[in-house]
Scaffold this active site. Structure first.
Site, PDB file in Angstrom:
ATOM      1  N   TYR A  13     -10.348   0.803  11.019  1.00 35.53           N
ATOM      2  CA  TYR A  13     -11.610   1.199  10.363  1.00 35.53           C
ATOM      3  C   TYR A  13     -12.042   0.259   9.247  1.00 35.53           C
ATOM      4  O   TYR A  13     -13.024   0.522   8.567  1.00 35.53           O
ATOM      5  CB  TYR A  13     -11.543   2.640   9.839  1.00 35.53           C
ATOM      6  N   LYS A  14     -11.293  -0.828   9.056  1.00 32.67           N
ATOM      7  CA  LYS A  14     -11.699  -1.798   8.032  1.00 32.67           C
ATOM      8  C   LYS A  14     -12.496  -2.907   8.725  1.00 32.67           C
ATOM      9  O   LYS A  14     -13.622  -2.687   9.153  1.00 32.67           O
ATOM     10  CB  LYS A  14     -10.465  -2.313   7.293  1.00 32.67           C
ATOM     11  N   ARG A  43     -12.954  -4.291  -6.638  1.00 29.66           N
ATOM     12  CA  ARG A  43     -12.523  -4.932  -5.402  1.00 29.66           C
ATOM     13  C   ARG A  43     -13.723  -5.126  -4.487  1.00 29.66           C
ATOM     14  O   ARG A  43     -14.432  -4.166  -4.176  1.00 29.66           O
ATOM     15  CB  ARG A  43     -11.458  -4.066  -4.726  1.00 29.66           C
ATOM     16  N   PHE A  53       0.871  -1.166   0.000  1.00 32.88           N
ATOM     17  CA  PHE A  53       0.000   0.000   0.000  1.00 32.88           C
ATOM     18  C   PHE A  53       0.915   1.224   0.000  1.00 32.88           C
ATOM     19  O   PHE A  53       1.885   1.281   0.760  1.00 32.88           O
ATOM     20  CB  PHE A  53      -0.916  -0.003   1.229  1.00 32.88           C
TER      21      PHE A  53
END
Lengths: 417, 417
Positions: free
Chosen positions: B243-244, B392, B149
Site C-alpha cells: 500500500y505504499k 517525513r 519499524f
C-alpha cells in the site's frame, strides 16, 4: 402424502406469513437462481457496491492518508466487531474483526494455551478447576474434534507444536467426555461443515469449566444462522468467518471473540503494532493494548472491511431467534419436499432430521454427487459438493423463501429422476 | 544560489524532460494537493474503482461461489504475486500475496528459524557455512536492527519466544558485522522508515551467507522505489506491504518472497488450508503445498486483493531503474529547494544527502514538527509527522513532478518563515 400442487400452495402460504420475508429486499439477488451456498459465500447485500466505491474514490482517492483517523479506518476492526457481537450473543467490546479465520484460530489457540498453562497464571476455570482438576502443569493436550473443518486441525497442530501441547483428535460427540485434567485447550466447531450437525456447546463448556480447560469455538457455520450466545455459554474464546451467513463478501475478514474478563491476560502470538497500547509512539518494546484491541495484528484490509461493515446493515432490527425459527422451518420444509419428490433411495440425509440438532444446512449423500451438483448448478440451483458423496445445501434465512426450497427439491428430483 | 524564479524554470524543464511524466495520468489525483505521503498510503490508480465495482456486482453478486475458480479468485495470491515479482527483482513463482506485513513477518521469521536450526536440516548457506560457521546447533539468536519499524521488532520478539531463539537488537549499520556463527536469523529493513537511510543489503547478505544465517528482508519502504533485486542478492526470505509505493490501497494485502530453492523446506507456522497441497480433499493431516503456495494461510480478502491487482497495472512497462533515477533526482531537487527557500537553521535533514544512500523519502527534523505538518496539510502539502520531531516527505516517482517538490518546499518555507 402431498403432491407438488399441495407443496406449492404450502410454500406460497408460508412465504406470505414469513415475518422475515421483507429482508430479501436487502440483497441484490439473481432472480433466476436459487442460492443454497450462502454457507460458503453469502449473497450480496444492497449498498455494498456503492459504499466501497465511495471509500475508493473519496476516502482513498481524495482524503488519502487522512482517512485513517478522519474516516474511522483505524477503529473499524472494533466498530465492525461490535456489529457482529449481538449476532453471536456477545456484549460490546469483545469482538474484533481482521485477518482470516485460520490466522484468528492461531491467535486463539496459542493464546488459549498460555491462559491454560501455569506460566501465564492460573487457569480461567476458577474454583471448580482447582478442586476438580489435577495439577495445572499436568495440562498437556489440545483437544480437537476429528471431523473438524480441516484448517482448524492444521492450525491446531501447528499451535500444539509451538506451545508444547499434544494434539488429540476425538469425535465431536465425544469431545465433552474426553475433557479431563490433562486438557489445556479444546477446539470445537459449533456446526459440522459437512453434516450440519449442531454440537452441544453448553455441555462442552460445562465440561471444560469443570476441568479448568479453555474453550475455543469455531462459529463459522453457526454465526448468523442460530443464536450462539457466547457470553451466556461462558466460553473463553471464539473465531468465525464473516463471508457465510454474515454475507461480508469473498474472503471478508474473520473475527475473534475474547471474553472480557480474560482480555488483560490474553497474550496472542501475532504481536503486531496494531495490538500495541500506543502504536504511533513507535516504541521498541511491545506493550499489549487493553481490551479487545489486543487481538489486532497489522494494518486491516480496509476495502474488504468496509464491505463487511455495510453488509452487516442487512441485520438491522433482525432477531437471531427469528432467524433460527425460520431456518428450522425452511430446512424441515426442504426435507419434506425432498421426501415427497425425489425418487426413494436416490439420496440419504446425513444431517440430523431433528431441527434442534442441526445448523442451517442439509447434506444429502448421493451417488455421483459431484456430477449431480454440477447439473443442479446448470439449472440454477447452486449448492456445494463435498467429497466424497455429499450434496450440501445451505439455507440463509435472510434471503431464502419456502418457494426456493421447493424449487430446489423439484429440480433435484428432475436431475435424479 | 538560485532564486524562486530560477527554481520554477528548472522544475518546468525537468518535468518536460521526465521520461516517466506520462505515468501521472495513470492516477486519480487531487489537483490541489501535493501528496508526499505515498510511502504511507500510495495514491489511487485509475481503473481500481471500476474493477472493484465489477467484482462486487457481477463476480460476487451474480457468479457467486462459482467465482472462486470461474473468475480466478483462488489463484489470485500467486498471480498478483507474480505482478509484484519483477518490481522487486524476483523471477516468477516466488512471491505470494495475502495477509498483513506483520503476519507475513511471523511466517517468515518462524520459517527462517526452522531453516536455520538443525531439526529442519542443514542451514541454507551451503559450503561457506560449513567451513565458516560453528556447529549449527549453536545458533541461538535472532538479530534485528534496533531502529526497525516497530512491528518487525514486536513480531520478531514473539517468533523468538516460540522458537527458542534470543532476540538481539543492534544498530542497522552494525548488523552485518554482528552476524556470527551464533546467528540463526537476521531481520533487516532495507530502508529505515524514519530517516530513509538505505541499508547495504548486499553486504548483509554476504555476511549472512558466510555465517550460514538466514536473512529476512522487510521491503516495505524500498519496493517500488528502487531496484531491490532479491534474486540477485541471494537472500532467503522477504516481506513487504503493497500500500505504499505499490499503491494497492488502504491495508492492501502484503506479500511474502520465498527463494525458489528453499520453498520445499519452508515450513511456516500458519499452516492453514490454503497452503495445503490439496485443500478440497479436506484431509485430516496437513500436507504442505509445493512452491510459493506454501506461504498461503486462509481465504484471501478478495476485494482488497483485486484492488491491488488492478493497481499494479500502473506499473506496466515501467523500469524500476528509471524509477530510481527519478527518485534520486526528485529528492535531490527537493533538498536544494529546501536549502534555497527555507530559513537557515529551521530544519535539519536527517536523511543521507547522498542519493545512493537513501530510499525515496526525505525526513527533516524541525521544532514543533507536529504543528508544522498540520499546517502544511492545511495548505495542501501532505506528508507525515513521525515523533518526536520529524517531517517525513515521501516521493513516489510514478506520480510526482519536480514542480510538486518545489511547491512543497515553497509552502514549507512560508510555514516556517
Amino acid at each position: 402424502m402431498s403432491d407438488l400442487s399441495d407443496l406449492t400452495t404450502e410454500a406460497a402460504s408460508r412465504d406470505a406469513a414469513d415475518p422475515l420475508a421483507h429482508l430479501r429486499d436487502r440483497f441484490d439477488l439473481d432472480p433466476d437462481v436459487v442460492y443454497l451456498d450462502g454457507n460458503s459465500l453469502g449473497a450480496l447485500p444492497r449498498g455494498v457496491a456503492e459504499r466501497v466505491a465511495e471509500v475508493i474514490t473519496k476516502e482513498w482517492g481524495r482524503d488519502l492518508i487522512r482517512s485513517w483517523f478522519g474516516n474511522g479506518w483505524w477503529t473499524a476492526p472494533e466498530r465492525v466487531g461490535d456489529k457482529i457481537a449481538p449476532i453471536i450473543g456477545a456484549a460490546p467490546g469483545q469482538v474484533v474483526v481482521g485477518d482470516s479465520t485460520s490466522v484468528n484460530l492461531f491467535k486463539a489457540l496459542v493464546g488459549a494455551a498460555r491462559l491454560a498453562l501455569p506460566d501465564d497464571g492460573p487457569p480461567p476455570g476458577g474454583a471448580e478447576a482447582s478442586t476438580g482438576g489435577g495439577a495445572s502443569n499436568a495440562r498437556t493436550e489440545l483437544l480437537v474434534d476429528d471431523e473438524t473443518f480441516p484448517t482448524d486441525g492444521y492450525i491446531a497442530s501447528s499451535a500444539a507444536e509451538l506451545t508444547g501441547l499434544v494434539l488429540r483428535r476425538v469425535p465431536a460427540a465425544g469431545l465433552a467426555a474426553a475433557i479431563g485434567p490433562q486438557t489445556a485447550v479444546v477446539l470445537a466447531n459449533q456446526v459440522d461443515y459437512r453434516s450440519g450437525t449442531l454440537l452441544d456447546l453448553a455441555e462442552l463448556a460445562r465440561a471444560a469449566r469443570a476441568a479448568g480447560a479453555v474453550v475455543v469455538a469455531d462459529l463459522c457455520h453457526s454465526a448468523g444462522a442460530l443464536p450462539v450466545g457466547v457470553d451466556a455459554l461462558g466460553i473463553e474464546l471464539a473465531v468465525g468467518c464473516s463471508y457465510k451467513y454474515l454475507n461480508g463478501g469473498p474472503g471478508a475478514p474473520a473475527y475473534l471473540y475474547v471474553r472480557a474478563d480474560l482480555q488483560s491476560r490474553f497474550r496472542q502470538p501475532l504481536s503486531g503494532w496494531h495490538g500495541h497500547v500506543e502504536p504511533f509512539a513507535m516504541r521498541t518494546e511491545f506493550e499489549r493494548a487493553g481490551g479487545i484491541v489486543a487481538g489486532r495484528v497489522g494494518t486491516p484490509e480496509i476495502l474488504s472491511l468496509v464491505a463487511l461493515d455495510t453488509a452487516l446493515d442487512a441485520w438491522a432490527g433482525v432477531e437471531i431467534e427469528a432467524v433460527r425459527a425460520k431456518s428450522i422451518a425452511l430446512t424441515d420444509f426442504f426435507l419434506r419436499c425432498v421426501d415427497e419428490l425425489v425418487p426413494a433411495g436416490a439420496v440419504a440425509c446425513v444431517t440430523p432430521v431433528e431441527g434442534a440438532r442441526r445448523g442451517s444446512q442439509i447434506a444429502l449423500a448421493c451417488a455421483d454427487a459431484e456430477r449431480v451438483m454440477a447439473e443442479l448448478t446448470e439449472r440454477g440451483i447452486i449448492g456445494d459438493f463435498r467429497p466424497p458423496d455429499l450434496l450440501r445445501f445451505g439455507f440463509a434465512p435472510l434471503y431464502l423463501r419456502y418457494a426456493d426450497a421447493l424449487r430446489a427439491a423439484t429440480v433435484l428430483a428432475e436431475v435424479l429422476g
